[in-house]
Design a protein around this motif. Sequence first.
Motif, PDB file in Angstrom:
ATOM      1  N   LYS A 161      10.449  17.712   2.256  1.00 40.29           N
ATOM      2  CA  LYS A 161      10.475  16.575   3.483  1.00 40.29           C
ATOM      3  C   LYS A 161       8.988  16.064   3.651  1.00 40.29           C
ATOM      4  O   LYS A 161       8.585  15.270   3.720  1.00 40.29           O
ATOM      5  CB  LYS A 161      11.136  16.755   4.643  1.00 40.29           C
ATOM      6  N   VAL A 162       8.002  17.086   3.688  1.00 38.88           N
ATOM      7  CA  VAL A 162       6.596  16.983   3.759  1.00 38.88           C
ATOM      8  C   VAL A 162       6.102  16.247   2.604  1.00 38.88           C
ATOM      9  O   VAL A 162       5.128  15.209   2.749  1.00 38.88           O
ATOM     10  CB  VAL A 162       6.009  18.300   3.839  1.00 38.88           C
ATOM     11  N   TYR A 163       6.556  16.883   1.487  1.00 34.73           N
ATOM     12  CA  TYR A 163       5.942  16.011   0.114  1.00 34.73           C
ATOM     13  C   TYR A 163       6.458  14.492   0.076  1.00 34.73           C
ATOM     14  O   TYR A 163       5.600  13.600  -0.412  1.00 34.73           O
ATOM     15  CB  TYR A 163       6.187  16.777  -1.000  1.00 34.73           C
ATOM     16  N   HIS A 164       7.583  14.328   0.348  1.00 32.71           N
ATOM     17  CA  HIS A 164       8.299  12.893   0.558  1.00 32.71           C
ATOM     18  C   HIS A 164       7.400  12.008   1.478  1.00 32.71           C
ATOM     19  O   HIS A 164       7.128  10.874   1.139  1.00 32.71           O
ATOM     20  CB  HIS A 164       9.650  12.763   1.084  1.00 32.71           C
ATOM     21  N   ALA A 165       6.981  12.590   2.690  1.00 33.77           N
ATOM     22  CA  ALA A 165       6.176  11.919   3.575  1.00 33.77           C
ATOM     23  C   ALA A 165       4.800  11.558   3.207  1.00 33.77           C
ATOM     24  O   ALA A 165       4.155  10.548   3.342  1.00 33.77           O
ATOM     25  CB  ALA A 165       6.063  12.636   4.784  1.00 33.77           C
ATOM     26  N   LEU A 166       4.308  12.449   2.021  1.00 33.27           N
ATOM     27  CA  LEU A 166       3.105  12.172   1.475  1.00 33.27           C
ATOM     28  C   LEU A 166       3.069  11.418   0.373  1.00 33.27           C
ATOM     29  O   LEU A 166       2.162  11.072  -0.445  1.00 33.27           O
ATOM     30  CB  LEU A 166       2.507  13.644   0.999  1.00 33.27           C
ATOM     31  N   LYS A 167       4.305  11.000  -0.076  1.00 31.41           N
ATOM     32  CA  LYS A 167       4.450  10.265  -1.497  1.00 31.41           C
ATOM     33  C   LYS A 167       4.283  10.703  -2.430  1.00 31.41           C
ATOM     34  O   LYS A 167       3.459  10.361  -3.466  1.00 31.41           O
ATOM     35  CB  LYS A 167       3.861   8.763  -1.270  1.00 31.41           C
ATOM     36  N   LYS A 168       4.522  12.312  -2.489  1.00 29.87           N
ATOM     37  CA  LYS A 168       4.166  13.212  -3.678  1.00 29.87           C
ATOM     38  C   LYS A 168       5.499  13.925  -4.054  1.00 29.87           C
ATOM     39  O   LYS A 168       6.327  13.677  -3.298  1.00 29.87           O
ATOM     40  CB  LYS A 168       3.121  14.216  -3.167  1.00 29.87           C
ATOM     41  N   GLU A 185      -0.676  19.535   7.460  1.00 25.44           N
ATOM     42  CA  GLU A 185      -0.613  19.964   8.873  1.00 25.44           C
ATOM     43  C   GLU A 185      -0.360  18.623   9.516  1.00 25.44           C
ATOM     44  O   GLU A 185       0.502  18.323  10.518  1.00 25.44           O
ATOM     45  CB  GLU A 185      -1.949  20.801   9.542  1.00 25.44           C
ATOM     46  N   GLN A 186      -1.287  17.585   9.233  1.00 29.24           N
ATOM     47  CA  GLN A 186      -1.251  16.353   9.778  1.00 29.24           C
ATOM     48  C   GLN A 186       0.352  15.604   9.582  1.00 29.24           C
ATOM     49  O   GLN A 186       0.801  14.976  10.721  1.00 29.24           O
ATOM     50  CB  GLN A 186      -2.120  15.297   9.324  1.00 29.24           C
ATOM     51  N   THR A 187       0.746  15.601   8.333  1.00 31.93           N
ATOM     52  CA  THR A 187       2.226  15.389   8.288  1.00 31.93           C
ATOM     53  C   THR A 187       3.324  15.952   8.653  1.00 31.93           C
ATOM     54  O   THR A 187       3.913  15.474   9.442  1.00 31.93           O
ATOM     55  CB  THR A 187       2.569  15.591   6.569  1.00 31.93           C
ATOM     56  N   ILE A 188       3.205  17.169   9.161  1.00 27.93           N
ATOM     57  CA  ILE A 188       4.213  18.166   9.956  1.00 27.93           C
ATOM     58  C   ILE A 188       4.091  17.485  11.171  1.00 27.93           C
ATOM     59  O   ILE A 188       5.188  17.537  11.842  1.00 27.93           O
ATOM     60  CB  ILE A 188       3.882  19.518   9.657  1.00 27.93           C
ATOM     61  N   VAL A 189       2.909  17.407  11.829  1.00 31.71           N
ATOM     62  CA  VAL A 189       2.692  16.930  13.063  1.00 31.71           C
ATOM     63  C   VAL A 189       3.452  15.445  13.360  1.00 31.71           C
ATOM     64  O   VAL A 189       4.027  15.485  14.443  1.00 31.71           O
ATOM     65  CB  VAL A 189       1.167  16.959  13.718  1.00 31.71           C
ATOM     66  N   GLU A 198      -4.745  21.600   3.132  1.00 31.11           N
ATOM     67  CA  GLU A 198      -3.826  22.199   4.119  1.00 31.11           C
ATOM     68  C   GLU A 198      -3.821  21.179   5.293  1.00 31.11           C
ATOM     69  O   GLU A 198      -2.899  20.954   6.065  1.00 31.11           O
ATOM     70  CB  GLU A 198      -4.522  23.454   4.443  1.00 31.11           C
ATOM     71  N   LYS A 199      -5.005  20.707   5.653  1.00 30.71           N
ATOM     72  CA  LYS A 199      -5.127  19.573   6.659  1.00 30.71           C
ATOM     73  C   LYS A 199      -4.265  18.502   6.653  1.00 30.71           C
ATOM     74  O   LYS A 199      -3.534  17.938   7.469  1.00 30.71           O
ATOM     75  CB  LYS A 199      -6.711  19.038   6.869  1.00 30.71           C
ATOM     76  N   GLU A 200      -3.897  17.878   5.461  1.00 25.43           N
ATOM     77  CA  GLU A 200      -2.972  16.715   5.224  1.00 25.43           C
ATOM     78  C   GLU A 200      -1.704  17.240   5.297  1.00 25.43           C
ATOM     79  O   GLU A 200      -0.851  16.568   6.001  1.00 25.43           O
ATOM     80  CB  GLU A 200      -3.098  16.421   3.518  1.00 25.43           C
ATOM     81  N   LEU A 219      -7.374  23.767  -0.350  1.00 23.75           N
ATOM     82  CA  LEU A 219      -6.337  23.129  -1.131  1.00 23.75           C
ATOM     83  C   LEU A 219      -5.393  23.994  -1.193  1.00 23.75           C
ATOM     84  O   LEU A 219      -5.266  25.076  -1.712  1.00 23.75           O
ATOM     85  CB  LEU A 219      -7.034  23.015  -2.448  1.00 23.75           C
ATOM     86  N   VAL A 220      -3.943  23.354  -0.947  1.00 26.91           N
ATOM     87  CA  VAL A 220      -2.777  24.082  -1.156  1.00 26.91           C
ATOM     88  C   VAL A 220      -2.144  23.795  -2.272  1.00 26.91           C
ATOM     89  O   VAL A 220      -1.593  24.631  -2.851  1.00 26.91           O
ATOM     90  CB  VAL A 220      -1.727  23.694   0.089  1.00 26.91           C
ATOM     91  N   CYS A 221      -2.012  22.618  -2.789  1.00 27.87           N
ATOM     92  CA  CYS A 221      -1.303  22.116  -3.836  1.00 27.87           C
ATOM     93  C   CYS A 221      -2.459  21.601  -4.972  1.00 27.87           C
ATOM     94  O   CYS A 221      -2.805  20.560  -4.770  1.00 27.87           O
ATOM     95  CB  CYS A 221      -0.352  20.926  -3.579  1.00 27.87           C
ATOM     96  N   HIS A 222      -2.396  22.363  -6.026  1.00 21.75           N
ATOM     97  CA  HIS A 222      -3.476  21.986  -7.136  1.00 21.75           C
ATOM     98  C   HIS A 222      -2.814  20.800  -8.163  1.00 21.75           C
ATOM     99  O   HIS A 222      -3.823  20.045  -8.455  1.00 21.75           O
ATOM    100  CB  HIS A 222      -3.789  23.069  -7.943  1.00 21.75           C
ATOM    101  N   CYS A 223      -1.645  20.769  -8.134  1.00 17.47           N
ATOM    102  CA  CYS A 223      -0.784  19.757  -8.821  1.00 17.47           C
ATOM    103  C   CYS A 223      -1.114  18.567  -8.376  1.00 17.47           C
ATOM    104  O   CYS A 223      -1.340  17.180  -9.068  1.00 17.47           O
ATOM    105  CB  CYS A 223       0.468  20.001  -8.937  1.00 17.47           C
ATOM    106  N   ASN A 224      -1.048  18.231  -7.010  1.00 16.21           N
ATOM    107  CA  ASN A 224      -1.209  16.805  -6.256  1.00 16.21           C
ATOM    108  C   ASN A 224      -2.392  16.845  -5.532  1.00 16.21           C
ATOM    109  O   ASN A 224      -2.647  15.944  -4.933  1.00 16.21           O
ATOM    110  CB  ASN A 224      -0.151  16.850  -5.367  1.00 16.21           C
ATOM    111  N   LEU A 225      -3.328  17.926  -5.518  1.00 18.22           N
ATOM    112  CA  LEU A 225      -4.387  17.832  -4.686  1.00 18.22           C
ATOM    113  C   LEU A 225      -4.167  17.462  -3.379  1.00 18.22           C
ATOM    114  O   LEU A 225      -4.648  16.507  -3.028  1.00 18.22           O
ATOM    115  CB  LEU A 225      -5.667  16.837  -5.393  1.00 18.22           C
TER     116      LEU A 225
END
Length: 104
Positions: free
Chosen positions: A34-41, A15-19, A11-13, A2-8
């Motif tokens: 940009k990563v968070y925007h792509a994740l809709k967070k 990494e997949q978004t970056i790729v 790390e795998k999510e 778990l990288v972001c505790h606020c948004n749960l």
Amino acid sequence: MLVCHCNLITEKEIEQTIVGLLDSDPWQLIVPAKVYHALKKRGRCCGCFPNVVETIIRVTEDYHRRLGEGGETEIVPFLDRVRGLRGQYGSSSHEGRKTDHRAA
């Protein structure tokens, strides 16, 4: 992990978004927003952003090594400069708090 505790966000999510972002444009500048925007967070406390930056650098290096584009001479020095800037401007400010800062 778990990288972001606020948004749960794991790390795998991230990494997949970056790729996915690199697949659309391999040489675009990827930042945590940009990563968070792509994740809709959205970043809330933003305490995870330094870890997200390290993940972006690691995944980007691996991505370009797999593609074989540019060679080591172009990829590694650029990303080392990014790491140097992070050390220079990064977590040394302790979010603007003074040394006698208390939570209560």
